[in-house]
Design a protein around this motif. Structure first.
Motif, short mmCIF file in Angstrom:
data_model
loop_
_atom_site.label_atom_id
_atom_site.label_comp_id
_atom_site.label_asym_id
_atom_site.label_seq_id
_atom_site.Cartn_x
_atom_site.Cartn_y
_atom_site.Cartn_z
N PRO A 1 -12.60 -5.95 -1.43
CA PRO A 1 -11.91 -5.77 -2.71
C PRO A 1 -10.64 -4.93 -2.54
O PRO A 1 -10.53 -4.13 -1.61
CB PRO A 1 -12.94 -5.03 -3.57
N PRO A 2 -9.67 -5.09 -3.44
CA PRO A 2 -8.44 -4.30 -3.36
C PRO A 2 -8.69 -2.81 -3.47
O PRO A 2 -9.44 -2.35 -4.34
CB PRO A 2 -7.63 -4.82 -4.58
N ARG A 3 -8.07 -2.06 -2.56
CA ARG A 3 -8.15 -0.60 -2.56
C ARG A 3 -6.79 -0.06 -2.17
O ARG A 3 -5.94 -0.78 -1.65
CB ARG A 3 -9.19 -0.09 -1.56
N ARG A 4 -6.61 1.24 -2.37
CA ARG A 4 -5.39 1.93 -1.95
C ARG A 4 -5.62 2.63 -0.62
O ARG A 4 -6.75 2.76 -0.15
CB ARG A 4 -4.96 2.96 -2.98
N GLY A 5 -4.52 3.11 -0.02
CA GLY A 5 -4.63 4.01 1.12
C GLY A 5 -4.52 3.35 2.48
O GLY A 5 -4.76 2.15 2.64
N ASN A 6 -4.18 4.16 3.46
CA ASN A 6 -3.99 3.68 4.83
C ASN A 6 -5.24 3.09 5.47
O ASN A 6 -5.14 2.16 6.27
CB ASN A 6 -3.44 4.81 5.71
N LEU B 1 -8.01 -4.57 6.65
CA LEU B 1 -7.34 -5.87 6.53
C LEU B 1 -7.05 -6.46 7.90
O LEU B 1 -7.24 -7.67 8.11
CB LEU B 1 -6.04 -5.70 5.74
N ALA B 2 -6.57 -5.63 8.83
CA ALA B 2 -6.27 -6.12 10.17
C ALA B 2 -7.52 -6.69 10.83
O ALA B 2 -7.46 -7.74 11.50
CB ALA B 2 -5.68 -5.00 11.02
N GLU B 3 -8.63 -6.01 10.67
CA GLU B 3 -9.88 -6.50 11.24
C GLU B 3 -10.27 -7.86 10.67
O GLU B 3 -10.70 -8.75 11.40
CB GLU B 3 -11.00 -5.49 10.98
N MET B 4 -10.09 -8.02 9.37
CA MET B 4 -10.44 -9.30 8.74
C MET B 4 -9.48 -10.41 9.16
O MET B 4 -9.90 -11.55 9.38
CB MET B 4 -10.42 -9.14 7.21
N PHE B 5 -8.19 -10.07 9.29
CA PHE B 5 -7.22 -11.09 9.68
C PHE B 5 -7.42 -11.60 11.10
O PHE B 5 -6.98 -12.69 11.44
CB PHE B 5 -5.80 -10.53 9.54
N LEU C 1 0.82 -1.21 0.00
CA LEU C 1 0.00 0.00 0.00
C LEU C 1 0.86 1.26 0.00
O LEU C 1 0.53 2.25 -0.66
CB LEU C 1 -0.94 -0.01 1.21
N ARG C 2 1.96 1.24 0.73
CA ARG C 2 2.87 2.38 0.73
C ARG C 2 3.49 2.58 -0.64
O ARG C 2 3.91 3.68 -0.99
CB ARG C 2 3.98 2.17 1.77
N SER C 3 3.55 1.51 -1.40
CA SER C 3 4.13 1.59 -2.74
C SER C 3 3.12 1.98 -3.80
O SER C 3 3.45 2.03 -4.99
CB SER C 3 4.76 0.23 -3.11
N GLY C 4 1.88 2.21 -3.38
CA GLY C 4 0.86 2.63 -4.33
C GLY C 4 0.02 1.53 -4.91
O GLY C 4 -0.81 1.78 -5.79
N GLU C 5 0.22 0.28 -4.46
CA GLU C 5 -0.56 -0.82 -4.98
C GLU C 5 -1.95 -0.83 -4.35
O GLU C 5 -2.19 -0.24 -3.30
CB GLU C 5 0.13 -2.16 -4.68
#
Length: 294
Positions: A138-143, A149-153, A124-128
């Motif tokens: 779904p895939p998104r950008r940004g902090n 993701l942490a919540e899902m993991f 994400l820091r790399s812009g992916e």
């Protein structure tokens, strides 16, 4: 049956895990030295990558005349590919992942989640664009995506073995599957086949506890699955060692074979090894075609 009291207790338990996971993932990601995360090949982008000798078919507009004036040969100025890609993650939440053979060794689930989230932070820091396989996230950008993701993991699956999610594969994206792959491999084969059909390439990262490689059991032993659905008692556990190690080797071979057939990479990680070296390998594996496990 869930009651408001049990739901609240479960929610509070998950909430206490979230800050710790985030802090450790941020720390681990910060330990990896980052430059620009280009695709490390020529393509559309703003950053200079390299000069190469002009070839038949190159347009006159692509010639770098300043560099070419330094000699008798014409050169083309290439830029590094920096098109953002979608990266989809599947981190096994099955009960088998909540195994650790020793108090000094993390659970497989803990290591898998840590690596999955730290890798997400780097990407994400790399812009992916980063998300989960399937339709949940779904895939998104940004902090803000890091927190999602942490919540899902942090969610556990009560079944012993969870198959990888194969729905909604984004064409030509990248994917990372992190698991102990102890369950039926039919689900893995289906997911990789679906991914290959859509041009998705990625990494199978095999996470094992060191005892699952060494099988240090002797004498009377009761083997139980973490979910409690399977149990086996033996009076001579050492007699099972040879057959177990043979089955484990066959499983590794099958996973590697599936990766070869579908253009994926296979990596193996033990939970007593360095998380940083594992993250470095995973991060590099998305851009390089390395086949060495960390």
């Amino acid at each position: 049956m869930n009651t408001p009291a049990t739901l609240r207790a479960s929610a509070e338990r998950e909430a206490t895990r979230l800050p710790d996971l985030l802090a450790r993932a941020e720390h681990l990601a910060g330990a990896v030295l980052l430059g620009a995360h280009g695709r490390r090949r020529a393509g559309m982008g703003d950053d200079f990558w390299q000069y190469r000798p002009a070839q038949m078919g190159d347009s006159r507009r692509s010639i770098d005349y300043r560099r070419s004036a330094m000699g008798d040969q014409e050169f083309v100025r290439q830029r590094e590919w920096q098109i953002a890609q979608s990266v989809m993650l599947w981190v096994d939440q099955g009960a088998s992942m909540r195994f650790a053979s020793d108090a000094n060794v993390p659970q497989k689930a803990d290591r898998a989640r840590l690596l999955g989230l730290a890798l997400s932070i780097l990407l994400l820091r790399s812009g992916e664009r980063v998300g989960l396989t399937g339709t949940t996230l779904p895939p998104r950008r940004g902090n803000p995506q890091v927190l999602r993701l942490a919540e899902m993991f942090c969610r556990d699956d009560e079944t012993d073995y969870s198959p990888p999610e194969h729905r909604a594969m984004i064409p030509h994206a990248r994917a990372v599957f992190v698991s102990d792959f102890m369950g039926n491999l039919a689900g893995v084969q289906l997911a990789l086949t679906k991914a290959a059909d859509r041009g998705v390439r990625g990494v199978l990262y095999h996470v094992l506890d060191p005892s699952e490689e060494a099988f240090p059991f002797t004498g009377r032993t009761i083997f139980e699955s973490i979910g409690g659905t399977l149990s086996h008692e033996t009076l001579k556990a050492n007699d099972l060692k040879g057959r177990y190690l043979e089955r484990l080797a066959e499983r590794k071979f099958e996973l590697q074979r599936l990766c070869t057939l579908t253009g994926w990479q296979y990596g193996l990680h033990h939970t007593d090894a360095s998380a940083q070296s594992a993250l470095l390998w995973l991060y590099g594996a998305l851009d390089a075609r390395a086949g060495v496990a960390a």
